[in-house]
Design a protein around this motif. Structure first.
Motif, PDB file in Angstrom:
ATOM      1  N   ASP A 275       8.772   5.739   5.441  1.00 39.50           N
ATOM      2  CA  ASP A 275       8.873   7.191   5.290  1.00 39.50           C
ATOM      3  C   ASP A 275      10.314   7.581   4.956  1.00 39.50           C
ATOM      4  O   ASP A 275      10.561   8.454   4.125  1.00 39.50           O
ATOM      5  CB  ASP A 275       8.440   7.901   6.582  1.00 39.50           C
ATOM      6  CG  ASP A 275       6.929   7.845   6.791  1.00 39.50           C
ATOM      7  OD1 ASP A 275       6.219   7.490   5.827  1.00 39.50           O
ATOM      8  OD2 ASP A 275       6.476   8.144   7.915  1.00 39.50           O
TER       9      ASP A 275
ATOM     10  N   ASP B 295       0.817  -1.199   0.000  1.00 42.52           N
ATOM     11  CA  ASP B 295       0.000   0.000   0.000  1.00 42.52           C
ATOM     12  C   ASP B 295       0.867   1.273   0.000  1.00 42.52           C
ATOM     13  O   ASP B 295       0.607   2.211  -0.747  1.00 42.52           O
ATOM     14  CB  ASP B 295      -0.902  -0.002   1.231  1.00 42.52           C
ATOM     15  CG  ASP B 295      -1.994   1.038   1.167  1.00 42.52           C
ATOM     16  OD1 ASP B 295      -3.109   0.680   0.751  1.00 42.52           O
ATOM     17  OD2 ASP B 295      -1.717   2.202   1.506  1.00 42.52           O
ATOM     18  N   GLN B 296       1.897   1.252   0.823  1.00 42.84           N
ATOM     19  CA  GLN B 296       2.698   2.463   0.992  1.00 42.84           C
ATOM     20  C   GLN B 296       3.682   2.670  -0.151  1.00 42.84           C
ATOM     21  O   GLN B 296       3.949   3.801  -0.543  1.00 42.84           O
ATOM     22  CB  GLN B 296       3.472   2.400   2.321  1.00 42.84           C
ATOM     23  CG  GLN B 296       2.594   2.195   3.537  1.00 42.84           C
ATOM     24  CD  GLN B 296       1.942   3.465   4.015  1.00 42.84           C
ATOM     25  OE1 GLN B 296       2.620   4.402   4.410  1.00 42.84           O
ATOM     26  NE2 GLN B 296       0.632   3.509   3.947  1.00 42.84           N
TER      27      GLN B 296
ATOM     28  N   VAL C 190       6.009   1.771   8.894  1.00 45.62           N
ATOM     29  CA  VAL C 190       5.612   3.041   8.263  1.00 45.62           C
ATOM     30  C   VAL C 190       6.734   4.057   8.414  1.00 45.62           C
ATOM     31  O   VAL C 190       7.087   4.758   7.467  1.00 45.62           O
ATOM     32  CB  VAL C 190       4.298   3.553   8.882  1.00 45.62           C
ATOM     33  CG1 VAL C 190       3.993   4.964   8.393  1.00 45.62           C
ATOM     34  CG2 VAL C 190       3.151   2.606   8.543  1.00 45.62           C
TER      35      VAL C 190
END
Lengths: 264, 793
Positions: free
Chosen positions: B564, B521-522, B560
């Motif tokens: 990032d 997804d990311q 996450v």
């Protein structure tokens, strides 16, 4: 398990000889009790005599009897059209034993030779007045069961077949032990030409399977659940454990018996 | 590729491996030259060891070594450490008696390891273990907490008076006492939370290995947290520095908490491998597991609620005796205290709460976290108490809950027992569950059941729990001897596939899928381009493992953070390649593009440039695309919800059948709804198991009566009804995913709903409370005992 020797005889005399030759020899039928016992090292046989090649598997029926080979599996019994038609309570009982895997391996002869007090078949054999055929004689059900894990079988004696009379009525109701799922109370009701009405109880008694004569007398007069509603089963002589007190077992005998009669 | 990102019910990537027999569990691993360890355990609960004759065992065929506690002690092997220190009311630290790896001087529970036999085959080791002659002098023993604290009770540890490990409290007693003095009603309830045996499908196993050339030890073990095992065993037991100790937890078949802890067997095989210079394997038998895996629950509590005339909760007072077993397991002291008593506000605005917990040693298997770990105990206490309040006051069960709910606009909500809930909407989960269960239609179903001769009851529980225990600073103040952050390494390979290394551990939860979806997804790549690696201290930078439903909320958040960093670095590379400024680079759906232009590059192009830095901002940026993040959460997460159970009781036999089970859980953001549903179902199965079936029973002499499945009632598939599950999703406010955790909700919310339903079914029999499990015999006895009174009425 401990180390042992293994033999798979191809005839009954050879099997009897192998079992008789060694006091520590043990017969292997379906192994659904015996193998776990071996794995837990609770038994230390010198030789295991595998009975699977003796031709003891199969069901024969005529208009009076159904004869089941000792090595016939529960699955074969539950799915036999002859058993379903002639002794429906026995087919139902077989279908309620263990799980699918157990029913495809476990045998009637193995169960009866072991005579576990919470096994199902002893109730059917006693209630129907079946005959146990062995390698050298026949034993009436009334003489066969002699207490917990004890039977009339002599050392080395092999069950070859169990002969059941065709039943006018037969049914089995079982209350499972919540943990093991063995019979905590199992009640077989039967009506046969030879023996009339019989009620046999398994799972509950300290001495293994037994007949409930008070219920038999009442049902002989009136084969209905109402006929036995008022009969109190004494708790004396019944097993007690964390799952069921003797009093609870006594109560369940009444409940299971009424249900068995109602649907017989 | 179809949609595989957050919110997709993607099939579990790991299942084909598991279902086709290609999983690699610890017992599947065999090392060259491996020996087999069998442990001889105490067959009695409490005895002095007068002597151990090892001669016959040592001389038996195939035997390499026989060790007892004396050999390990002489070699400087330390005891099994406890990872959490609780202080008593008076400020004194808890009693922490020695927990030797193999018993020294005394055995203290059935199953206490006494000696180990190591032989060429498992069979030979078993044979030899039977030849050990242990000379015991039996001592009196106690198994129940109330017996352990009675005057003159036998002591489990000579230097722990009264068998009390600690006597802890939380909350303001004076305020609570004052509220009770003013109350319109006070409702009291005594209850027991039954002891459970975890029974993961895969029994524990461990292999110790020693590399003579490097001097490095490797432990393969059935663990939920290999880094913690490395820390505890290396630092406290065997004194092996981390760089010489590798711990591998491969595929693990279920844990439910029981595989969090550092167990003696892990130290035994590792130490023995070093002594014998041969790998040593130990595999637990199922019977052995019953007496050596840490058990769960076993609390005995007295609770009282003060209410005003309208039924508003004014104050709650709870006093609990918690069974620790014979020794302190790794996290045992935290379970009844910081993971249970701190949840006693539940979903309610009770303004004053005071709880005392006395932790008690007994001659039983150590007790520690088991699915839910303290929160099932507090939820059960509170939700039973609320139903008893309704029973005693005549107030409606649903109305009294609604009246006392923390309103949705009151978050963040500070409870009087330390926790600060960040979000929730208890009215919403209640409303949704009432609708799914057709609560209003129940009277008709009860009547229909009565016509069939059955007693039908419905029960509700509204609960909150706490997951992702954190932050490290707080838990350190509470006594944890470790941090509770999580670590993720996102390794983007040159051609754009990704390996995720996580410090969490999957033992049935489906992390290989959920985390792959998160990365997909990311980073905008298909999930088959993502592999998730866990369970090996030689591969994973660090980690705290999986328990307390922390893996997504804490471990996923670490991912996450690491992603990032990947994206930030990728933007710099992309800016260089496309001759744009970094501020103008956008990353979306796997592509870096220059805002306002049609120029873009795929992640794989960026990663290739990172690893083949021919055209690369090498002056400002290191090559490579591999980022690690340590994430330390700001707070716990607080899943909550509403469970509703409907049961039918066969009056003749006492058998309880679950007719319907509804669970509406607020677990925050859901990554894979199918996996969430599976987690809830599993939790409900264990919840129904605890409520109706499972019970670890010791007799008065502290022998374990339920030492096998012949007597311990494990639920079967056919014991369960279809389960209706759904989620409501208020987001966690302090982690980047908004996820709260789902692994334990079923086991927490369900048991009180089931018992509330059973009590409701028995309402005509004057039943106010009954303890779990509601077995047929127990129900029948209640019906028997109450029939005369019914008749008299």
């Amino acid at each position: 398990m401990y180390d042992f020797n293994y033999t798979k005889p191809s005839s009954i005399p050879e099997a009897v000889q192998a079992l008789g030759a060694d006091m520590e020899a043990k017969a292997l039928a379906g192994g659904q009790t015996f193998i776990p016992v071996l794995k837990q090292r609770l038994n230390k046989p010198t030789v295991i005599v595998d009975l699977s090649e003796l031709g003891l598997r199969g069901i024969a029926a005529d208009d009076k009897t159904v004869t089941i080979g000792a090595m016939t599996t529960h699955h074969q019994i539950e799915s036999s059209p002859d058993v379903q038609r002639l002794v429906p309570g026995l087919a139902k009982m077989a279908a309620l034993i263990g799980d699918t895997q157990v029913r495809h391996r476990g045998t009637m002869g193995g169960s009866l030779a072991n005579n576990d007090p919470s096994a199902c078949y002893p109730a059917a054999v006693l209630a129907l007045g079946a005959t146990i055929h062995t390698d050298h004689r026949s034993i009436a059900a009334d003489d066969y069961f002699q207490g917990m894990f004890t039977t009339a079988l002599e050392p080395g004696e092999l069950i070859t077949a169990i002969e059941f009379p065709v039943a006018e009525k037969s049914n089995y109701e079982k209350f499972r032990n919540p943990a093991s799922r063995y019979a905590m109370v199992g009640v077989f009701v039967a009506k046969t030409a030879a023996h009339g009405v019989r009620v046999a109880i398994t799972g509950a008694g300290q001495g293994g399977v037994f007949r409930h004569t008070a219920m038999e007398e009442a049902l002989a007069k009136d084969f209905s659940p109402e006929a036995i509603t008022g009969i109190i089963t004494p708790a004396d002589g019944l097993n007690g454990d964390i799952h069921a007190s003797p009093e609870y077992r006594a109560h369940l005998i009444g409940v299971m018996a009424r249900r068995a009669v109602a649907a017989a | 590729m179809g949609f595989e990102g957050i919110g997709a019910s993607v099939r579990r990537k790991e299942d084909h491996r598991f279902l086709s027999g290609r999983g690699s569990y610890t017992d599947d691993i065999n090392r060259p030259g491996q020996l087999y360890a069998v442990i001889r355990r105490a067959d009695r609960p409490h005895a002095k060891i007068l002597g151990i004759d090892t001669a016959a065992a040592s001389a038996a065929p195939g035997v390499s070594a026989v060790y007892t506690g004396a050999e390990l002690e002489a070699d400087g092997v330390g005891g099994v450490p406890c990872g959490w220190q609780v202080h008593s009311k008076d400020g004194s630290p808890m009693a922490e008696p020695p927990h030797p790896v193999l018993a020294i001087g005394k055995v203290r529970h059935v199953g206490d390891p006494v000696a180990v036999v190591i032989a060429a085959t498992r069979q030979q080791a078993k044979n030899a273990a039977e030849l050990l002659v242990i000379d015991y002098e039996d001592l009196p023993a106690i198994a129940a907490v109330r017996d352990a604290v009675a005057a003159g009770a036998p002591l489990v540890h000579d230097d722990v008076p009264g068998n009390v490990c600690f006597d802890w409290h939380i909350g303001d007693k004076a305020i609570v006492d004052a509220a009770f003095a003013q109350a319109a009603h006070v409702v009291e309830l005594d209850l027991t939370n039954n002891r459970l045996v975890p029974n993961a499908m895969e029994p524990r196993a461990a292999i110790g290995d020693f590399d003579r050339s490097s001097g490095e030890f490797t432990l393969y073990t059935t663990s939920q947290n290999p880094h913690v095992i490395r820390l505890l065993m290396g630092a406290f037991v065997l004194h092996i520095p981390e760089h010489k100790l590798r711990v591998v937890a491969p595929d693990v078949g279920g844990g439910f908490g029981s595989k969090i802890y550092h167990y003696a067997e892990e130290a035994i095989v590792t130490w023995a491998a070093g002594k014998l210079h041969r790998p040593v394997k130990w595999t637990c038998d199922r019977s052995e597991a019953f007496m050596s895996d840490a058990h769960g629950r076993d609390h005995s509590s007295k609770a009282a609620m003060a209410l005003d005339a309208q039924g508003k909760f004014l104050a709650l007072r709870v006093s609990t005796l918690a069974n620790m077993g014979a020794y302190l397991s790794t996290f045992a002291p935290a379970i009844p205290t910081y993971l249970s008593a701190t949840l006693l506000a539940g979903v309610y605005t009770t303004p004053a709460i005071y709880a005392e917990v006395k932790a008690v040693f007994t001659h039983t298997v150590p007790v520690d976290a088991y699915r839910g770990a303290g929160r099932p105990e507090s939820a059960y206490l509170l939700e039973r108490l609320v139903d008893v309040i309704a029973h005693d006051t005549g107030l409606d069960r649903v109305a009294i809950r609604r009246l006392n709910f923390i309103p949705r606009d009151a978050f963040p909500y500070q409870t009087p027992v330390a926790l600060n809930y960040d979000s929730g909407d208890y009215q919403a989960t209640l409303k949704s569950a009432l609708a799914a269960a057709d609560w209003d239609g129940f009277p008709a179903r009860r009547q229909a059941a009565a016509a069939r001769g059955k007693l039908r009851g419905i029960g509700i529980s509204t609960y909150v729990e706490a997951c992702g225990i954190a932050p490290s600073k707080l838990v350190g103040q509470l006594g944890a001897r470790a941090g509770l952050y999580e670590v993720a390494n996102i390794r983007v390979h040159p051609t754009g596939s990704v390996t995720v290394l996580t410090g969490t551990h999957s033992h049935g939860q489906g992390h290989e899928t959920t985390f792959a979806q998160l990365v997909s997804d990311q980073l905008g790549i298909p999930i088959d381009q993502v592999d998730v690696v866990h369970g090996d201290t030689a591969k994973i930078p660090f980690g705290m493992g999986t328990y307390g439903s922390r893996s997504l909320a804490v471990g996923g958040s670490a991912m996450v953070k690491a992603m990032d960093k990947v994206i930030a670095k990728g933007k710099k590379i992309a800016a260089h390649l496309m001759e744009a400024s970094v501020e103008d680079i956008e990353f979306k759906d796997g592509r870096f593009s220059v805002a306002g232009t049609d120029k873009s590059k795929a992640l794989a192009e960026i990663s290739l440039a990172a690893y083949v830095p021919h055209n690369y901002p090498i002056e400002e940026l290191e090559p490579g695309l591999d980022e690690t993040a340590f994430y330390d959460p700001k707070n716990f997460t607080f899943p909550g919800g509403c469970h509703i159970c409907e049961v039918e009781i066969d009056r003749d036999t006492g058998t309880v059948t679950v007719a319907n089970m509804v669970a509406v859980d607020d677990v925050g953001r859901v990554i894979n709804p199918m996996i969430v549903e599976g987690q809830v179902q599993g939790g409900l199965a264990q919840g129904i198991g605890q409520a109706l079936m499972e019970n670890a029973v010791y007799d008065s002499e502290a022998q374990l009566v339920t030492g096998s499945f012949m007597d311990y009632q494990m639920p079967r598939a056919h014991d369960f009804p279809p389960m209706i599950t759904s989620t409501e999703n208020t987001l966690c406010t302090h982690n980047p995913l908004g996820s709260k955790g789902v692994g334990e909700t079923g086991a927490i919310g369900c048991p009180p709903a089931v018992i509330n339903a059973v009590v409701d079914a028995l309402r005509d029999y004057g039943v106010r409370h009954l303890d779990m499990p509601a077995t047929p015999q127990k129900i029948w006895s209640i019906i028997q005992a109450n029939q005369p009174r019914m008749a008299a009425e």
